[in-house]
Design an enzyme around this catalytic site. Sequence first.
Site, mmCIF file in Angstrom:
data_model
loop_
_atom_site.group_PDB
_atom_site.id
_atom_site.type_symbol
_atom_site.label_atom_id
_atom_site.label_comp_id
_atom_site.label_asym_id
_atom_site.label_seq_id
_atom_site.Cartn_x
_atom_site.Cartn_y
_atom_site.Cartn_z
ATOM 1 N N PRO A 1 -57.927 -42.679 17.723
ATOM 2 C CA PRO A 1 -58.250 -44.109 17.752
ATOM 3 C C PRO A 1 -57.978 -44.730 19.115
ATOM 4 O O PRO A 1 -57.049 -44.316 19.819
ATOM 5 C CB PRO A 1 -57.320 -44.704 16.681
ATOM 6 N N CYS A 2 -58.792 -45.707 19.484
ATOM 7 C CA CYS A 2 -58.732 -46.268 20.844
ATOM 8 C C CYS A 2 -57.385 -46.910 21.141
ATOM 9 O O CYS A 2 -56.979 -47.026 22.295
ATOM 10 C CB CYS A 2 -59.852 -47.282 21.058
ATOM 11 N N GLN A 3 -56.642 -47.350 20.100
ATOM 12 C CA GLN A 3 -55.344 -47.968 20.336
ATOM 13 C C GLN A 3 -54.362 -46.985 20.952
ATOM 14 O O GLN A 3 -53.337 -47.379 21.489
ATOM 15 C CB GLN A 3 -54.746 -48.518 19.038
ATOM 16 N N SER A 4 -54.651 -45.691 20.844
ATOM 17 C CA SER A 4 -53.687 -44.688 21.314
ATOM 18 C C SER A 4 -53.764 -44.496 22.822
ATOM 19 O O SER A 4 -52.964 -43.757 23.382
ATOM 20 C CB SER A 4 -53.930 -43.355 20.617
ATOM 21 N N ASN B 1 -64.951 -41.706 21.210
ATOM 22 C CA ASN B 1 -64.245 -42.979 21.172
ATOM 23 C C ASN B 1 -65.210 -44.134 21.381
ATOM 24 O O ASN B 1 -66.392 -43.931 21.632
ATOM 25 C CB ASN B 1 -63.129 -43.017 22.220
#
Length: 740
Positions: free
Chosen positions: A208-211, A247
């Site tokens: 996930p892009c939050q990572s 992503n």
Amino acid sequence: MVSVKFYLDKADKFNYCPIHLVIRQKDIKIKVSTGEKVLKENWDGNNQEVSTSDYNSVAINKFLIFLKQEVEKCIETTPHSNLTDKHIKDLITRLIESRKENNDVKIVCEDSVKYNKMKKITFIDLFAGAGGFSEGFLQAETKDKYFDFRLANDINDNCELTHLARYNYQLGMDAEFLRQDITEPDFIDNLMAKIKDQTIDVVCGGPPCQSFSLAGKRKKFDKKDDLFAHYLNVIKILRPKYFVMENVKGILTKEKGKIKEMILNEIRSILDLKEFPQLIHFVANLKKQHPEYSFILDCYINRLNFEKAVDKELDTLKEAYINSIENKFKNLAPKIANYKTSKTDINFGTIRHGFNLLKRSKELEYIRKKVIQEKNINDLDNDYFASNFDDFLVSIESDSIIEKIHNSFKNLEPGLDYKNEIDDIILALEIFNYSFDECIQDLSKIIRDEKLKVELESILSHIRLYNIDQPFVAMASDYGVPQNRERVLFIGCRKDQKMIHTVPATVKPEDRVTVFEALYDLNFVGNDDEKFNYEEVNINEQYGDKSNFVKSLIKKRGINGTFTKDGLTYAEWSKRGRLSERFKSAKNPFYVRNFDELDNPLAHIVAPLQNHKTSKQNDDVLKRLSIILNAGNYEDAKKELLKNGISTDKRSYSVLKIDGQSPTVLTMPDDYIHFNSPRALTVREMARLQSFDDSFVFQGKRSTGGNKRKFEVPQYTLVGNAVPPLMARAVALEILNNIK
């Protein structure tokens, strides 16, 4: 008045009585066998069900209720002139035969002679979700190669339920599923135990892009932090020939492009350990030419050695690294301050304690993970707690600890005589936190001899295990998906493999699959309705004057969306399925609510069409959707909605356009309005827009709400978060065409 009941026929030689369904309506009487049998003493005629004394009572009763509901629904919705014995018997027979086929036949995915001669390319799917990557890879074949699915991983139970139902039960594969957080300490051990001694050729997945964040620069700490680093750790251990990382497009510009460069640097920092000693030997030789850098070059050697270690060995190397710097500081301390000052001054305390913290980075990482979990469990965001939690998380980052040590040295104001020694300590601490590429960049600055620079470049060309070009933006509609979904793809290519720079489009922009092609044949559901069988759609009746135009949108295509005279329409491909003959023995589509039902084949709801259910909308909602649909878009409808007293605070509705592609499919069904009916889309319709075959059934809960969205992954979320299978198929084919 229609009467739908069950009765027992004569017992067979084992005393089991077949259960028959009988329908009575005026002059109509229809009898059909349900395919189920029961002992007479286990039948409750009054309640029309099998009593609990029968082992399979729950599953059989569930099926009988399902049959009765479908018959009643059919009678209620079918015009009387079409309501013949044959029509009803065909309906019941289809449902019964589908169930019978799944229960009576042991499905084994046996490779034909053709597949025995082909090469298996093994792959695993991390952050798998519903299985969009997996589905696309299994669709991809060349003349001599096909993909062998070995394992999928995700943290949610409904992802696992959907995976097991599709790949293990329905397709008869032996692919494993690892339901575990990739950040947990024993993840790699459990992954390797499931893979056993198999070589994995390809790894795919989308952290996930939050990572993706730069260390020490985080504004918001999320439970998805650092997933990318753990994803790459799997790559380092498995060393596949190719890996694909998917992503969102925003990753390219996140933090002004620094995140993209960080990702590329980390990928290029994965080393071929067989070539690694060359680099260490090279740096050791530099010490002879640059004795003035002896301590710093030793630090580079020690830091580079981190690259070949994992787990406990890595912890030991890191502790030894900090110990060497700490010893240098202990020798320096008496020179810059007296004993009392060194024991009481806050700056000395900060430096000493900072070393202790850096040596315990593993323990701090565990604390960090637990705090992030608590922050997310308690929904700490946009409140007075969040910033305090974030400040603490920043404070235990190694960057922050090193920065405090650096500032403390400045505050001590040591004399110029000790400046070089202190600068060495500070640089050594920074090297401790460097990536491999940062180490190489700094080492290059030390080298003055051109021959040595050429030698270093030669070593690096051999030592980097993966080559990677710039990431590229893939548009789903370029690959036969009726959706304008943009995703960024990073494709890492092991140095012994051919580089893949992009994945060529299979469909020209003007030939893209339209929303109408994808959904027109499913528009036979009403409000608060569910269908388990396909029904004929009368285009002339539904579209009137527009009939000829909408019919012209239906094209014959190949699997990948290209126009071809002997192809199928997109809807036909969805019904037929895009998997190859390797899966010709697959079971019929079925639905279960949970793992208990999955383990009991008799509890499976088997039907040709699944996931095609609409929500129950009240009159105001129906009127609101009708107004927006007639206006063509939400913005133009707002005045009319206000005038009718049915305006809403909802930020957006997207009315699907019949002759274009849908916007990006997300996880909320009421974000979209069907192009010809005032309603949201069903799970099946959203799956069509994502290019999932109709035989791919999304299991478990249909939807969820509120705080449950943090923990549950219902059907709509599974669909919305997935990689479109046809886009994954194009990626997989590109790999098959290049892999050695």
